[in-house]
Scaffold this active site. Sequence first.
Site, mmCIF file in Angstrom:
data_model
loop_
_atom_site.group_PDB
_atom_site.id
_atom_site.type_symbol
_atom_site.label_atom_id
_atom_site.label_comp_id
_atom_site.label_asym_id
_atom_site.label_seq_id
_atom_site.Cartn_x
_atom_site.Cartn_y
_atom_site.Cartn_z
ATOM 1 N N GLU A 41 0.865 -1.286 -0.523
ATOM 2 C CA GLU A 41 0.095 0.011 0.245
ATOM 3 C C GLU A 41 0.403 1.250 0.008
ATOM 4 O O GLU A 41 2.022 1.632 0.985
ATOM 5 C CB GLU A 41 -1.073 -0.378 1.398
ATOM 6 C CG GLU A 41 -1.775 1.281 1.388
ATOM 7 C CD GLU A 41 -2.198 1.091 2.852
ATOM 8 O OE1 GLU A 41 -2.482 0.092 3.584
ATOM 9 O OE2 GLU A 41 -3.355 1.973 2.613
ATOM 10 N N LYS A 112 -8.520 2.440 -2.464
ATOM 11 C CA LYS A 112 -9.254 2.262 -0.661
ATOM 12 C C LYS A 112 -10.790 2.575 -1.036
ATOM 13 O O LYS A 112 -11.671 3.866 -0.623
ATOM 14 C CB LYS A 112 -8.292 2.321 0.177
ATOM 15 C CG LYS A 112 -8.399 1.812 1.732
ATOM 16 C CD LYS A 112 -7.124 2.009 1.930
ATOM 17 C CE LYS A 112 -6.604 1.690 3.401
ATOM 18 N NZ LYS A 112 -5.554 1.986 4.931
ATOM 19 N N CYS A 148 -5.248 -3.248 1.961
ATOM 20 C CA CYS A 148 -5.553 -3.411 3.904
ATOM 21 C C CYS A 148 -6.291 -3.118 4.304
ATOM 22 O O CYS A 148 -7.511 -4.681 4.398
ATOM 23 C CB CYS A 148 -4.429 -2.211 4.581
ATOM 24 S SG CYS A 148 -3.710 -2.511 6.020
#
Length: 547
Positions: A41, A112, A148
């Site tokens: 990330e 994200k 994540c």
Amino acid sequence: MKIALGQINPTVGDFAGNAAKIIDFARRAQAAGAGLAMFPELSVCGYPPRDLVERPAFVARNQETVERIAAETRGIAVLCGAVTPAEAETGKSVMNSALLLENGAIRFQQSKMLLPTYDVFDEQRNFAPARRQELFDFCGRRMALTICEDAWNDKHFWRRRLYNVDPVEDLMRAGGNFILNISASPFWEGKRELRQRMLAAIATQYQAPVVMVNQVGGNDSLIFDGSSFVLGRDGRLVAQAASFEEDLVFFDSETMTGEMHAQIEGDDAAAWAALILGTRDYMRKCGFQSALVGLSGGIDSALTACIAVEAVGAGNVLGVGMPGPYSSPGSIEDARALAKNLGIRFEVLPITPVFESFRACVTDVFAGRPEDHTEENIQARIRGTLLMALSNKFGSIVLSTGNKSELGVGYCTLYGDMVGGLAVLSDVPKTQVYRLARYVNSRRPLIPQATMEKPPSAELRPDQKDTDSLPPYEVLDAILEDYVEDSHSAEQIARERGFDPALIAKVLAMVDRAEYKRQQAAPGLKISPKAFGFGRRFPIAQKSEPR
């Protein structure tokens, strides 16, 4: 297809350095026959960039670097993390995105969805969330790409969820059959095992392979352990990268077989490795070549010096003994023996003459008042002043040696033993300090036996012991764990631990009262689920009852 996990150690804002790592790892993966190389990330800019993303020049350098990586990795697909522009109406300038680079261009982008805002995370401050998700086709699979936190909301695993959407569930319902996750997931003790259990539950639930590539390295207080891995559709571990070091690991997406690199086993070994990596990277990334450690002959400074030597080498560590009027005869000898065992330079700067000068200076002002903690703190502050003077003269960073137990109850001196550029043990309770010291000596006897066995003492008054002011550390650490890490009430601690309620009330009051000290302390390395510092934000001026 052969797929590579590029577990790299980026530095926030070092676009040239981060790009060089990504390009190098991608080319090595390509040479080994891989068709895809995955990176963590925000690997292009480093994680966490925090408010740096508000600077247009930072975002522009990020974009330029993505274009450079795409151009220089032709022949292999690269999946990496970068900031990308957000839609104007979101009120944010950027998103946290994963980019698939292929043939010199961005082929696919997924931003994200879930932006964590708890503990050390504050991503909603800086990023706009993705509004939609899509799958992409690659090597005959329908890839579900997550970043994540997107994979940390499985209702089948968590008793209490933080979000009302599950990006993994939505992508798998849309037809996904292969889950990719690029992460910057910080370490704390037990986190490596938790990640595997959680993602294994997802693999089993959806009968789909899961691939997770994680950042490694230290950035400020955070330590990223890497430990990237691949799970088969049955949750079985297929491939795994090393922990606490950069690594490149391969697996085959058809046969679901891969490389298994050696792991660090055990909590103490993992904590030791984390503290070394965190210290080394904090110094390196902040531009320090050498370190100073005040050696008292006690266990905290001994362990800190051992970590410093392991992190940057004996030739880059200076130990300083500063005996005072109440130092025990053996303390300076224990410090000297430690320095000899470690092979570091050792200097002795007695503080008694300076302390007497201080006393003489304030004699008239203090007339009629008995000596108390004021004179004790003057000794600690003289030592702190000397260490900072050496830091200024030699350009070395002072590593403060206080542990989490002391910091928790304020058993430390502002501008004294709290001075320094990095608090190495600030998330290590005293009982764990002893465990790690025994671990160090089990590998090679370095810390003198006398240091291991003597009762803890600040040696700031005659015959002083820590237990004069504090409960035994086994009791104190248990209370602090319950109160600081788990937010248990005094009644709950008393009921579950069986400790004296009056003692618990005293400790909790000390914790709350010491907030003003902790907020002036050097940044520390986080190795527990709840450390003092950025991830624990309490007001200094408050009257909340710790009940």
